[in-house]
Design an enzyme around this catalytic site. Structure first.
Site, PDB file in Angstrom:
ATOM      1  N   GLU A 162       0.814  -1.226   0.000  1.00 32.11           N
ATOM      2  CA  GLU A 162       0.000   0.000   0.000  1.00 32.11           C
ATOM      3  C   GLU A 162       0.845   1.274   0.000  1.00 32.11           C
ATOM      4  O   GLU A 162       0.773   2.086   0.943  1.00 32.11           O
ATOM      5  CB  GLU A 162      -0.936   0.015   1.212  1.00 32.11           C
ATOM      6  CG  GLU A 162      -1.892  -1.158   1.287  1.00 32.11           C
ATOM      7  CD  GLU A 162      -2.977  -0.978   2.336  1.00 32.11           C
ATOM      8  OE1 GLU A 162      -2.906  -0.028   3.126  1.00 32.11           O
ATOM      9  OE2 GLU A 162      -3.931  -1.790   2.349  1.00 32.11           O
ATOM     10  N   GLU A 360      -5.213  -8.632   0.881  1.00 29.80           N
ATOM     11  CA  GLU A 360      -5.802  -8.277   2.176  1.00 29.80           C
ATOM     12  C   GLU A 360      -7.276  -7.963   1.952  1.00 29.80           C
ATOM     13  O   GLU A 360      -7.647  -7.330   0.967  1.00 29.80           O
ATOM     14  CB  GLU A 360      -5.176  -7.026   2.812  1.00 29.80           C
ATOM     15  CG  GLU A 360      -3.835  -7.218   3.435  1.00 29.80           C
ATOM     16  CD  GLU A 360      -3.290  -5.925   4.063  1.00 29.80           C
ATOM     17  OE1 GLU A 360      -4.075  -5.094   4.561  1.00 29.80           O
ATOM     18  OE2 GLU A 360      -2.054  -5.760   4.028  1.00 29.80           O
TER      19      GLU A 360
HETATM   20  C1  BGP Z   1      -4.029  -2.072   5.668  1.00 34.47           C
HETATM   21  C2  BGP Z   1      -2.615  -2.328   6.079  1.00 34.47           C
HETATM   22  C3  BGP Z   1      -2.458  -3.194   7.270  1.00 34.47           C
HETATM   23  C4  BGP Z   1      -3.589  -3.166   8.287  1.00 34.47           C
HETATM   24  C5  BGP Z   1      -4.957  -3.007   7.658  1.00 34.47           C
HETATM   25  C6  BGP Z   1      -6.079  -2.664   8.620  1.00 34.47           C
HETATM   26  O1  BGP Z   1      -4.120  -0.782   5.163  1.00 34.47           O
HETATM   27  O2  BGP Z   1      -1.857  -2.914   5.029  1.00 34.47           O
HETATM   28  O3  BGP Z   1      -1.180  -2.951   7.802  1.00 34.47           O
HETATM   29  O4  BGP Z   1      -3.303  -2.448   9.383  1.00 34.47           O
HETATM   30  O5  BGP Z   1      -4.986  -2.054   6.649  1.00 34.47           O
HETATM   31  O6  BGP Z   1      -6.158  -1.274   8.822  1.00 34.47           O
HETATM   32  P1  BGP Z   1      -6.060  -0.610  10.249  1.00 34.47           P
HETATM   33  O7  BGP Z   1      -4.995  -1.358  10.962  1.00 34.47           O
HETATM   34  O8  BGP Z   1      -5.682   0.801  10.007  1.00 34.47           O
HETATM   35  O9  BGP Z   1      -7.398  -0.745  10.855  1.00 34.47           O
END
Ligand code: BGP
Length: 458
Positions: A162, A360
Site C-alpha cells: 500500500e 488483504e
Molecule cells: C491495511 C494495512 C495493514 C492493516 C490493515 C487494517 O491498510 O496494510 O497494515 O493495518 O490495513 O487497517 P487498520 O490497521 O488501520 O485498521
C-alpha cells in the site's frame, strides 16, 4: 450453492513485521514517533509490544498450519535487518528471517514477502525519507540484499505494501510520521516510491531469481454519486490520485497522461529526471496483490475552493455518503462486497488481466470479547463478511479474471498503527495480558474452506 475455487488457489492471510514482531535494535519512524507523541496512539500503546511473533514464530506457524494456510504474507523489516538503512546487515536478524522462511516452507506454507510495509528506518527518515533520492538507492540496495539472502527460498516478492498510505498519512492527512501536509511533497514521495519499486524490480530481474516480483496496492474503486458529468469527473480524478498513481506505473510502465497534465496545471509535479521514464517502464510486475477494504464514493464539490487553502486532492471532489450504506462502525469503513468484483473486472478489461490475488481483506471489530461463547469468539459477522466477498470473487474468476488467491487481514489480532489494539482483525484472538492465542470461529470456517477449496452458502 457451492462455491469451488481453482486448483492451487492461494488460501492464507497477511501480516507485517512491525505489527507483529515487537521492537528491538533498528529504529523505525514508528518507534521514534511513539516515543515523542504516545497520545497519537489508541490508549497510548506503541509498536514495542506487538503480538510477540519474534519469540513465538515457531508455534505461530503451527497455528497457520492449523488454519490450513497454503501461503502466508509477512514483511521483512528494513530497519531491523539494516539498522541504519544503508550499512551493516544485522546477522541475528538474518537468522531470524531465515528460520521463519524455512519453517514456513517446511510446513508447506508458501512465504510471500513484502519489503516495505510502512516501516521506514529512522536513519533514512532523518535524511528526508522518500523525498531524498539517496533513500531510493538505499532501498534498492536493501532489496537486493534480501533477494541474495532469501531469494532461493522466497518465490513471491512484493516491493511495497500500500505505497499510497505513507503518502496520505505522512504528507497529506497527518496520520503517519512525519506529519507533513503538503501536496507537492506528497507527490514527490509517491514518485520516488515508484522509482524505488522499479529499481528493486530491475535488481530482481538482473539476479535471474527463480520466483516472481510484484507489489501490493490498496485499490479503492471510486464510485460517482450519479452519472452527471461533474460527479463522474470527480470520481475519475479521485481514481487517478489514489489508484492509478501506482497502478498504471506498475502495470503499464507509465503514468496516466491526464494525471500528469492535472498536476502540471496546478504546479504540483515532482522534479523528474530524463532517465526516470525508462526506469519506470522497467518496473512492470509479475504479480499484483490487491488489498480491498472499502469503496470510495464521491460527488462533485458543493462549495468553491478557498484559493488560500493548501492544494489537496479534495479540491476536485467531496466524499459522498450513500444513503443506507453498510458500515463497519468500528473502523468507519463502508462494506461493499461487489467492489472486489469491480476491481477484478477493471484489471481484466483495462490492464490486460494480470496475475493477481486478494492480498488483504478484513474487518476490524472492537471489544470482540462480548462474542465469547464457551471460551471462543463467535465472530459470525466476520464469516459473513468473508463469504460475501468470496462469492463476488468467485463470480470474477468464473468470468475470466486472473485471480489466484485470497488472503485475509490478518492471522493473529495485531497492532494496528495509530489504532493500536482497538479493532481486532485476526482469525486468532490474542489475549494481551497472557499473549495466549485462541482460534476464533472464523478461523475454523476459513480452515475448512481452505481444506475443501470451496464453501457452501445459500
Ligand atoms: C491495511 C494495512 C495493514 C492493516 C490493515 C487494517 O491498510 O496494510 O497494515 O493495518 O490495513 O487497517 P487498520 O490497521 O488501520 O485498521
Amino acid at each position: 450453492m457451492k462455491y469451488a475455487f481453482p486448483d492451487n488457489f492461494w488460501w492464507g492471510s497477511a501480516s507485517s513485521a512491525l505489527q507483529t514482531e515487537g521492537a528491538r535494535e533498528g529504529e523505525t519512524t514508528w518507534d521514534y514517533w511513539f516515543a515523542r507523541e504516545p497520545n497519537r496512539f489508541h490508549n497510548g500503546v506503541g509498536p514495542q509490544q506487538t503480538s510477540t511473533f519474534y519469540q513465538n514464530w515457531k508455534t505461530d506457524i503451527q497455528l497457520l498450519k492449523q488454519l490450513n494456510h497454503n501461503s502466508f504474507r509477512t514483511s521483512i523489516s528494513w530497519a531491523r535487518l539494516i539498522p541504519d538503512g544503508i550499512g551493516e546487515v544485522n546477522s541475528e536478524e538474518v537468522d531470524f528471517y531465515n528460520q521463519v522462511i524455512d519453517e514456513l516452507n517446511e510446513q508447506g506454507i508458501t512465504p510471500f514477502i513484502t519489503l516495505f510495509h510502512f516501516d521506514m528506518p529512522m536513519a533514512m527518515q532523518e535524511i528526508g525519507g522518500w523525498e531524498n533520492r539517496d533513500v531510493v538507492d538505499a532501498y534498492a540496495r536493501y532489496a537486493q540484499i534480501c533477494f541474495e539472502l532469501f531469494g532461493d527460498r522466497v518465490l513471491h516478492w512484493f516491493t511495497f505494501n500500500e505505497p499510497i498510505v505513507p503518502v496520505e498519512g505522512g504528507y497529506l492527512y497527518d496520520f503517519h510520521y512525519p506529519n507533513v501536509v503538503d501536496f507537492r511533497r506528497a507527490a514527490t514521495v509517491a514518485y520516488h516510491t515508484v522509482l524505488a519499486h522499479a529499481k528493486a524490480v530491475q535488481a530482481y530481474r538482473a539476479g535471474h531469481y527463480a520466483g516472481e516480483i510484484g507489489i501490493v496496492l490498496n485499490l479503492t474503486p471510486s464510485y460517482p454519486r450519479s452519472q452527471n458529468p461533474a460527479d463522474v469527473k470527480a470520481a475519475h480524478i479521485a481514481d487517478l490520485m489514489f489508484n492509478r498513481s501506482f497502478l498504471d506505473p506498475v502495470l503499464r510502465g507509465e503514468y496516466p497522461a491526464d494525471l500528469v497534465a492535472l498536476l502540471k496545471s496546478y504546479d504540483q509535479l515532482p522534479a523528474c529526471k530524463p532517465e526516470d521514464g525508462f526506469l519506470i517502464a522497467e518496473g512492470k510486475i509479475d504479480l499484483l496483490g490487491v488489498n480491498y477494504y472499502q469503496p470510495r464514493r464521491v460527488k462533485c464539490r458543493d462549495s468553491a475552493v478557498n484559493p488560500q487553502a493548501p492544494f489537496m486532492p479534495e479540491w476536485f471532489f467531496d466524499s459522498y455518503e450513500m444513503p443506507g450504506r453498510k458500515m463497519n462502525p468500528y473502523r468507519g469503513w463502508e462494506i461493499y462486497e461487489p467492489g472486489i468484483y469491480d476491481i477484478l473486472v477493471n484489471l481484466r478489461d483495462n490492464y490486460g488481466n494480470p496475475r493477481c490475488f486478494i492480498s488483504e481483506n478484513g474487518m476490524g471489530v472492537e471489544n470482540e470479547q462480548r462474542f465469547i461463547e464457551n471460551g471462543q469468539i463467535n465472530d459470525h459477522y466476520r464469516i459473513e463478511f468473508i463469504s460475501e466477498h468470496l462469492t463476488w470473487l468467485h463470480k470474477g474468476i468464473s468470468e475470466g479474471c486472473n485471480c489466484l488467491g485470497y488472503h485475509m487481514w490478518t492471522f493473529i489480532d495485531n497492532w494496528s498503527w495509530c489504532n493500536a489494539y482497538k479493532n481486532r482483525y485476526g482469525f486468532i484472538q490474542l489475549d494481551l495480558e497472557t499473549q495466549q492465542r485462541t482460534i476464533k470461529k472464523s478461523g475454523e470456517w476459513f480452515a475448512a474452506t481452505a481444506l475443501n477449496n470451496s464453501f457452501e452458502k445459500e
